[in-house]
Write a protein that holds these residues in place. Sequence first.
Motif, PDB file in Angstrom:
ATOM      1  N   LEU A 128      39.401  40.153  35.771  1.00  0.00           N
ATOM      2  CA  LEU A 128      38.229  38.887  35.702  1.00  0.00           C
ATOM      3  C   LEU A 128      38.550  38.174  36.872  1.00  0.00           C
ATOM      4  O   LEU A 128      37.760  37.799  37.548  1.00  0.00           O
ATOM      5  CB  LEU A 128      38.342  38.323  34.437  1.00  0.00           C
ATOM      6  N   GLU A 129      39.881  37.522  37.197  1.00  0.00           N
ATOM      7  CA  GLU A 129      40.302  36.955  38.215  1.00  0.00           C
ATOM      8  C   GLU A 129      39.720  37.461  39.497  1.00  0.00           C
ATOM      9  O   GLU A 129      39.189  37.077  40.599  1.00  0.00           O
ATOM     10  CB  GLU A 129      41.861  36.743  38.386  1.00  0.00           C
ATOM     11  N   ARG A 130      40.142  38.982  39.879  1.00  0.00           N
ATOM     12  CA  ARG A 130      39.615  39.574  41.045  1.00  0.00           C
ATOM     13  C   ARG A 130      38.033  39.489  41.113  1.00  0.00           C
ATOM     14  O   ARG A 130      37.503  39.232  42.251  1.00  0.00           O
ATOM     15  CB  ARG A 130      39.928  41.000  40.916  1.00  0.00           C
ATOM     16  N   GLN A 131      37.130  39.712  39.872  1.00  0.00           N
ATOM     17  CA  GLN A 131      35.895  39.610  40.063  1.00  0.00           C
ATOM     18  C   GLN A 131      35.339  38.296  40.323  1.00  0.00           C
ATOM     19  O   GLN A 131      34.426  38.108  41.081  1.00  0.00           O
ATOM     20  CB  GLN A 131      35.113  40.131  38.856  1.00  0.00           C
ATOM     21  N   PHE A 132      35.815  37.391  39.628  1.00  0.00           N
ATOM     22  CA  PHE A 132      35.614  35.762  40.173  1.00  0.00           C
ATOM     23  C   PHE A 132      35.554  35.517  41.497  1.00  0.00           C
ATOM     24  O   PHE A 132      34.742  34.834  42.353  1.00  0.00           O
ATOM     25  CB  PHE A 132      36.545  34.799  39.322  1.00  0.00           C
ATOM     26  N   LEU A 133      36.836  35.950  42.169  1.00  0.00           N
ATOM     27  CA  LEU A 133      36.977  35.800  43.623  1.00  0.00           C
ATOM     28  C   LEU A 133      36.307  36.433  44.450  1.00  0.00           C
ATOM     29  O   LEU A 133      35.564  35.990  45.445  1.00  0.00           O
ATOM     30  CB  LEU A 133      38.551  35.992  43.964  1.00  0.00           C
ATOM     31  N   ALA A 134      36.057  37.785  44.052  1.00  0.00           N
ATOM     32  CA  ALA A 134      35.127  38.487  44.891  1.00  0.00           C
ATOM     33  C   ALA A 134      33.584  38.141  45.031  1.00  0.00           C
ATOM     34  O   ALA A 134      32.875  37.948  45.835  1.00  0.00           O
ATOM     35  CB  ALA A 134      35.142  40.295  44.529  1.00  0.00           C
ATOM     36  N   ALA A 135      33.236  37.525  43.830  1.00  0.00           N
ATOM     37  CA  ALA A 135      31.969  36.843  43.635  1.00  0.00           C
ATOM     38  C   ALA A 135      31.830  35.953  44.250  1.00  0.00           C
ATOM     39  O   ALA A 135      30.714  35.480  45.168  1.00  0.00           O
ATOM     40  CB  ALA A 135      31.646  36.751  42.207  1.00  0.00           C
ATOM     41  N   ALA A 136      32.837  34.949  44.322  1.00  0.00           N
ATOM     42  CA  ALA A 136      32.818  33.664  44.880  1.00  0.00           C
ATOM     43  C   ALA A 136      32.823  33.818  46.590  1.00  0.00           C
ATOM     44  O   ALA A 136      31.994  33.251  47.207  1.00  0.00           O
ATOM     45  CB  ALA A 136      34.066  32.740  44.942  1.00  0.00           C
TER      46      ALA A 136
END
Length: 163
Positions: free
Chosen positions: A18-26
Amino acid sequence: MNGVPIVLRALYDGERELERQFLAAADRHCGEHEFHHVAKDMARWSHEHSERIAHAAAPHDLHLPGPMDRPEPGPPAILRETPGRSVGRQPPPGLHLLRDLRDLHLAATENSLNWEMLAEVAQAAGDTGLLDLAADCHPQTLRQLRWTNTMIKTLSPQLLTSL
């Protein structure tokens, strides 16, 4: 043996993802300033959760590596983006944002369910440390869920009717 290590591993992996997904989306939506900054904050919560899970796992003979400093988008993100680029078709940017919000919401939902399971097994086992961990972290996961849900409700009518 009980299921505590299984739930801790699932939570750890889920929070890192989830951390990876949030950063990638940001990063993908850096022009959407509110989204960009809130997504980075949400990623930090998941980072903190994975650190705390790794620490809590040791007494259960589960040795988890420390969380990543800054995760890089993995193959799933690259695979999702490449086909449209390779054939020259790009959906409107708003659809990318909605897809990312949907994916974030689903990942946070999975983590929320895992926090619930951890709380239940911790209560059954009388493990106050794990119960406190779940009580501290799960509310932030629920806030991640509410934020993604609110963003989807706010953005989808305008974006989807304008296609």
